[in-house]
Write a protein that holds these residues in place. Structure first.
Motif, short mmCIF file in Angstrom:
data_model
loop_
_atom_site.label_atom_id
_atom_site.label_comp_id
_atom_site.label_asym_id
_atom_site.label_seq_id
_atom_site.Cartn_x
_atom_site.Cartn_y
_atom_site.Cartn_z
N HIS A 1 0.96 10.93 -6.09
CA HIS A 1 2.40 10.96 -5.80
C HIS A 1 3.15 9.96 -6.67
O HIS A 1 4.29 10.19 -7.06
CB HIS A 1 2.65 10.64 -4.32
CG HIS A 1 2.32 11.76 -3.40
ND1 HIS A 1 2.96 12.97 -3.45
CD2 HIS A 1 1.39 11.87 -2.41
CE1 HIS A 1 2.47 13.77 -2.52
NE2 HIS A 1 1.51 13.13 -1.88
N GLY A 2 2.51 8.83 -6.98
CA GLY A 2 3.19 7.78 -7.73
C GLY A 2 3.37 8.12 -9.20
O GLY A 2 4.37 7.79 -9.78
N CYS B 1 0.82 -1.21 0.00
CA CYS B 1 0.00 0.00 0.00
C CYS B 1 0.86 1.26 0.00
O CYS B 1 0.61 2.19 -0.76
CB CYS B 1 -0.91 0.02 1.22
SG CYS B 1 -2.34 -1.06 1.14
N GLU B 2 1.85 1.30 0.88
CA GLU B 2 2.61 2.53 1.09
C GLU B 2 3.69 2.74 0.05
O GLU B 2 3.85 3.84 -0.48
CB GLU B 2 3.24 2.49 2.49
CG GLU B 2 4.21 3.64 2.79
CD GLU B 2 3.55 5.01 2.77
OE1 GLU B 2 4.27 6.02 2.64
OE2 GLU B 2 2.31 5.08 2.87
N PHE B 3 4.45 1.70 -0.28
CA PHE B 3 5.60 1.85 -1.15
C PHE B 3 5.44 1.15 -2.50
O PHE B 3 6.00 1.60 -3.50
CB PHE B 3 6.86 1.28 -0.48
CG PHE B 3 7.27 1.99 0.76
CD1 PHE B 3 8.03 3.16 0.71
CD2 PHE B 3 6.91 1.50 2.01
CE1 PHE B 3 8.43 3.80 1.86
CE2 PHE B 3 7.29 2.15 3.17
CZ PHE B 3 8.05 3.31 3.10
N ILE C 1 13.41 4.41 -6.22
CA ILE C 1 11.96 4.29 -6.22
C ILE C 1 11.35 5.69 -6.10
O ILE C 1 11.80 6.49 -5.27
CB ILE C 1 11.47 3.45 -5.02
CG1 ILE C 1 12.32 2.19 -4.80
CG2 ILE C 1 9.99 3.11 -5.16
CD1 ILE C 1 12.41 1.29 -5.97
N TRP C 2 10.32 5.97 -6.90
CA TRP C 2 9.64 7.26 -6.77
C TRP C 2 8.61 7.15 -5.66
O TRP C 2 7.67 6.36 -5.72
CB TRP C 2 8.96 7.62 -8.08
CG TRP C 2 8.33 8.98 -8.06
CD1 TRP C 2 7.01 9.27 -7.93
CD2 TRP C 2 9.00 10.24 -8.18
NE1 TRP C 2 6.80 10.63 -7.96
CE2 TRP C 2 8.01 11.26 -8.11
CE3 TRP C 2 10.34 10.61 -8.34
CZ2 TRP C 2 8.33 12.61 -8.20
CZ3 TRP C 2 10.65 11.96 -8.43
CH2 TRP C 2 9.66 12.93 -8.36
N HIS C 3 8.81 7.97 -4.62
CA HIS C 3 7.94 7.89 -3.45
C HIS C 3 7.78 9.28 -2.85
O HIS C 3 8.76 9.95 -2.51
CB HIS C 3 8.54 6.94 -2.41
CG HIS C 3 7.70 6.76 -1.18
ND1 HIS C 3 6.48 6.13 -1.20
CD2 HIS C 3 7.91 7.14 0.11
CE1 HIS C 3 5.97 6.11 0.01
NE2 HIS C 3 6.82 6.73 0.84
N HIS C 4 6.53 9.74 -2.79
CA HIS C 4 6.23 11.06 -2.22
C HIS C 4 7.08 12.16 -2.86
O HIS C 4 7.75 12.94 -2.18
CB HIS C 4 6.41 11.05 -0.70
CG HIS C 4 5.31 10.30 0.00
ND1 HIS C 4 5.36 9.97 1.34
CD2 HIS C 4 4.12 9.80 -0.44
CE1 HIS C 4 4.25 9.32 1.67
NE2 HIS C 4 3.50 9.21 0.60
N LEU D 1 6.75 3.64 -9.68
CA LEU D 1 7.75 4.05 -10.66
C LEU D 1 9.15 3.80 -10.09
O LEU D 1 9.41 4.08 -8.91
CB LEU D 1 7.55 5.54 -10.94
CG LEU D 1 8.16 6.15 -12.19
CD1 LEU D 1 7.46 5.62 -13.43
CD2 LEU D 1 8.03 7.67 -12.13
N HIS D 2 10.06 3.30 -10.92
CA HIS D 2 11.43 3.11 -10.48
C HIS D 2 12.38 3.22 -11.66
O HIS D 2 11.96 3.21 -12.82
CB HIS D 2 11.61 1.77 -9.76
CG HIS D 2 11.10 0.57 -10.50
ND1 HIS D 2 9.75 0.29 -10.66
CD2 HIS D 2 11.75 -0.46 -11.11
CE1 HIS D 2 9.60 -0.83 -11.34
NE2 HIS D 2 10.81 -1.30 -11.64
N ARG D 3 13.66 3.36 -11.35
CA ARG D 3 14.70 3.52 -12.37
C ARG D 3 16.02 3.05 -11.78
O ARG D 3 16.11 2.72 -10.58
CB ARG D 3 14.81 4.98 -12.80
CG ARG D 3 15.37 5.90 -11.71
CD ARG D 3 15.43 7.35 -12.16
NE ARG D 3 16.18 8.17 -11.19
CZ ARG D 3 16.37 9.48 -11.31
NH1 ARG D 3 15.84 10.13 -12.35
NH2 ARG D 3 17.06 10.15 -10.40
#
Length: 336
Positions: A300-301, A35-37, A220-223, A256-258
């Motif tokens: 945010h994501g 849920c959060e990450f 990781i794209w977070h907040h 989202l990540h890279r």
């Protein structure tokens, strides 16, 4: 036991692997992380460190070999199975070449398999480096990590209040299993923020289990910020894919990540994608209550490709082929 790094949750699944009586507690921890990450680490997974090290060593031997030798198993030779090697800049993510090389593998299917005989894309035989022991090591590793992925899905089902075999019975009794080994060269001189080992993206299926070496690079794209996911010894980094976000109607985030390798060393990583069966049609799980925070987390994501997962229709194979054909446009005409 559940603990945390500076970034992502670390969930020890050792007791779940040994005794399902711990299912509810671990399921709750997985639910919170998804849920959060949309990302988390697992330890206590039971994969032999010797097996992982052996495959990592063989992979590095292959990547250290001359380009002409590596190109003997290029993806152009893989046909409709879409397997084999690609060189640096040979894969596109977010519309630009990635600074990485890699090998694509999948479930090993012989020529008599009905899907291979029918020419279904992404089904067939792997192309293996000519290194002693590579094939057997790779197939053993895929089997073991796939089993861990199925165990994790049982924990995720419990965290969602579903039967333990919910995903197995509906989506992963005959899963689409894709496995990659990537090598990220060191950054070039004067590299800027736009030089990426792999551009920002989300994964397509249910669950990804990634083993990375000691060189950092995953973000990781977070907040509204890029959060590092540094290596944790004897762990896998796991993340939610698009189809799990769709099934949970946005409760879980396909984050989202890279990758940016800013070190002076090569970085090797080995992701396994445990995805729904190719012909599965995925609809939101009806018993799940709406999550009032889903919209805010999605803001945010942000979706990298503009896709609204709530509108996705058809089979998982349709969705997967649409995505993969954009990553390797040079193969599209040959495979699709």
């Amino acid at each position: 036991m559940t603990s945390s790094t500076e970034t992502l949750p670390v969930i020890d699944i050792g007791s779940l692997r040994r005794d399902s009586r711990d299912l509810a507690r671990i399921g709750a921890a997985l639910d919170r992380a998804c849920c959060e990450f949309g990302f988390f680490y697992i330890t206590g997974h039971g994969i032999s460190p010797a097996l992982s090290a052996r495959l990592m060593t063989l992979a590095r031997k292959f990547f250290d070999s001359p380009l002409e030798q590596k190109m003997t198993i290029a993806m152009a030779h893989g046909g409709r199975a879409w397997r084999g090697y690609f060189p640096v800049d040979g894969e596109l993510t977010s519309g630009r070449p990635d600074r990485k090389e890699g090998i694509y593998f999948g479930t090993e299917l012989g020529p008599d398999d009905p899907r291979v005989r029918a020419g279904v894309p992404l089904h067939g035989t792997n192309l293996y480096p000519a290194l002693p022991g590579f094939r057997d090591t790779l197939l053993a590793y895929i089997d073991e990590v796939t089993a861990v992925g199925q165990l994790l899905l049982s924990g995720i089902a419990a965290g969602l209040g579903l039967e333990q075999d919910y995903f197995l019975e509906r989506y992963t009794s005959d899963p689409t299993v894709l496995f990659r080994i990537f090598n990220y060269p060191p950054s070039t001189a004067n590299a800027d923020e736009n030089e990426l080992g792999v551009g920002e993206h989300t994964d397509y299926g249910l669950l990804t289990l990634l083993q990375q070496d000691a060189v950092a690079g995953l973000q990781i794209w977070h907040h509204d910020r890029w959060m590092p996911a540094p290596p944790v010894p004897d762990s896998f980094v796991c993340n939610v894919g698009d189809m799990l976000e769709r099934l949970t109607a946005g409760r879980y985030v396909s984050a989202l990540h890279r990758v940016r390798n800013v070190s002076t060393r090569d970085r090797t990583s080995m992701p396994l994608f445990l995805d729904p069966s190719f012909d599965a049609v995925l609809e939101p799980i009806k018993i799940l209550a709406p999550d009032p925070t889903a919209g805010e987390r999605r803001r945010h994501g942000r979706r990298w490709d503009g896709t609204d997962l709530a509108t996705v229709s058809g089979t998982y194979g349709d969705y997967l082929l649409n995505k993969v054909s954009k990553v390797f446009p040079q193969l599209r005409a040959k495979v699709l």
